[in-house]
Design a protein around this motif. Structure first.
Motif, mmCIF file in Angstrom:
data_model
loop_
_atom_site.group_PDB
_atom_site.id
_atom_site.type_symbol
_atom_site.label_atom_id
_atom_site.label_comp_id
_atom_site.label_asym_id
_atom_site.label_seq_id
_atom_site.Cartn_x
_atom_site.Cartn_y
_atom_site.Cartn_z
ATOM 1 N N UNK A 323 6.710 -6.089 1.498
ATOM 2 C CA UNK A 323 8.005 -6.382 0.877
ATOM 3 C C UNK A 323 8.551 -5.192 0.101
ATOM 4 N N UNK A 324 7.670 -4.368 -0.447
ATOM 5 C CA UNK A 324 8.117 -3.266 -1.286
ATOM 6 C C UNK A 324 7.906 -1.892 -0.663
ATOM 7 N N UNK A 325 7.050 -1.789 0.351
ATOM 8 C CA UNK A 325 6.813 -0.490 0.978
ATOM 9 C C UNK A 325 6.231 -0.688 2.371
ATOM 10 N N UNK A 326 6.224 0.401 3.128
ATOM 11 C CA UNK A 326 5.637 0.431 4.470
ATOM 12 C C UNK A 326 4.465 1.398 4.422
ATOM 13 N N UNK A 327 3.320 0.952 4.886
ATOM 14 C CA UNK A 327 2.122 1.793 4.923
ATOM 15 C C UNK A 327 1.810 2.140 6.376
ATOM 16 N N UNK A 328 1.660 3.418 6.632
ATOM 17 C CA UNK A 328 1.366 3.919 7.969
ATOM 18 C C UNK A 328 0.013 4.619 7.933
#
Length: 384
Positions: A323-328
């Motif tokens: 919801x607050x960030x995208x982790x790759x």
């Protein structure tokens, strides 16, 4: 652009021509007013009145181009009017028109020249007083000196304001040009980064596919060449879209790749014989378009590096769209013989990945992990 230039554009007349017309109109008005005042308030003959009025009108016209000539002729006319009227000190019509000429001169000459005009006025006034000794000569001389000084100071102040305005306009234009140049350079850097990502990834995949083709079973050759063709067509399509923004009549409205297109990229890499594991949690389709594109390019560059530097080794791709960030995270097995720099891979690719992450206030790390895999991780915050 000052008000005079805006007026010139509004009436569709060159500024120089409009200035000449305005000066000519002012000269005609000065001629008419001085002539009427001399004929009604003095005993001068019509020929003398017309001559003096003409001199003052010509001084108004010459004030911008020939300020020294304008000042000399105007002060001479004032002295002649004083002499021809029988010693009357400073005829009003001539004095007022002379002050107008001084004001016009002060708008065009530097401060030292205005000071010289004031000194010349005072010197002529003293000479007239010495030779003619008119009534109330002291008060008249002081009044003329004070008025001439005020007019010259006001004209110099207006000239300074106009010069500051022009300088400010020039600085603003320079800032706008520099801002446009900076934007152009940033756009070129963005296009170069996009081209690097596209070419590096697709050409690496095509190279690996071509290298492994001779070692495949004959019945799989059609699928291998089809995969090579698909990769080439995809690369050409993306390059055409990116280069299209350089055309003035091309808006570049073709869709940009996002994290939802990772499955197609993984399938193209699998066609080279590389095992690719892709795991996506969350809903990447709900991400902003810019963030999705940057995430895709980061994963694409990481996979391209893995294909180039560790061909045939397994690759793991994990995407977590929160919801607050995208982790790759992109992991690939390291060959035993490969030498990895401690802070990650050198070159433009890693720099481009870091710039993409920094653009969204995120972080990116790249380097060997403890388990013998090379790991690229990125965290991209989701803004409003």
């Amino acid at each position: 652009m000052n008000g005079f230039d805006r007026l010139a554009q509004r009436v569709r007349v060159p500024p120089a021509a409009l200035a000449f017309v305005a000066t000519l109109a002012l000269a005609v008005a000065v001629f008419a007013i001085v002539l009427h005042t001399l004929r009604s308030d003095t005993s001068l003959a019509d020929r003398s009145s017309i001559g003096l009025a003409s001199i003052q009108a010509l001084a108004v016209v010459a004030a911008r181009r020939l300020p020294l000539v304008a000042w000399g002729s105007s002060i001479t006319a004032v002295v002649l009017a004083t002499i021809w009227t029988g010693g009357e000190s400073w005829v009003d019509a001539m004095t007022n028109s002379y002050l107008l000429v001084l004001g016009l001169i002060a708008l065009t000459v530097p401060v030292w020249a205005s000071a010289a005009c004031w000194a010349g006025t005072l010197a002529v006034g003293v000479l007239v007083t010495v030779f003619l000794r008119p009534d109330d000569w002291l008060s008249e001389l002081l009044e003329l000196s004070a008025l001439a000084g005020l007019v010259l100071v006001a004209g110099a102040a207006v000239r300074g304001l106009l010069a500051a305005h022009r300088s400010l306009r020039a600085e603003q234009a320079a800032v706008i040009r520099q801002r446009e140049r900076t934007a152009l350079l940033e756009e070129r850097a963005r296009i170069a980064r996009e081209l690097h990502d596209v070419v590096a990834h697709h050409m690496s995949v095509i190279a690996i596919q071509a290298e492994t083709a001779p070692f495949r079973e004959p019945e799989t050759m059609p699928q291998t060449f089809a995969a090579i063709r698909t990769s080439a067509v995809t690369a050409l399509g993306e390059m055409r879209r990116i280069l299209g923004v350089l055309r003035a009549d091309d808006t570049g409205v073709l869709p940009q790749p996002t994290l939802t297109d990772l499955e197609e990229m993984a399938a193209a890499v699998r066609a080279t014989g590389t095992r690719v594991e892709l795991r996506i949690t969350g809903d990447p389709a709900a991400l902003p378009a810019g963030l999705g594109l940057s995430g895709y390019r980061i994963v694409q560059e990481a996979v391209s590096n893995a294909v180039r530097h560790a061909p045939g080794r397994n690759i793991r791709i994990e995407i977590d769209a929160g919801d607050d960030c995208v982790r790759l995270q992109v992991d690939n097995q390291l060959p035993a013989t490969v030498r990895v720099i401690a802070d990650g891979l050198p070159g433009f690719g890693l720099t481009g990945m870091r710039e993409r992450a920094n653009a969204f206030g995120g972080q990116l790390t790249a380097g060997p992990a403890d388990d013998g895999w090379f790991r690229v991780t990125a965290t991209l915050p989701i803004g409003e």
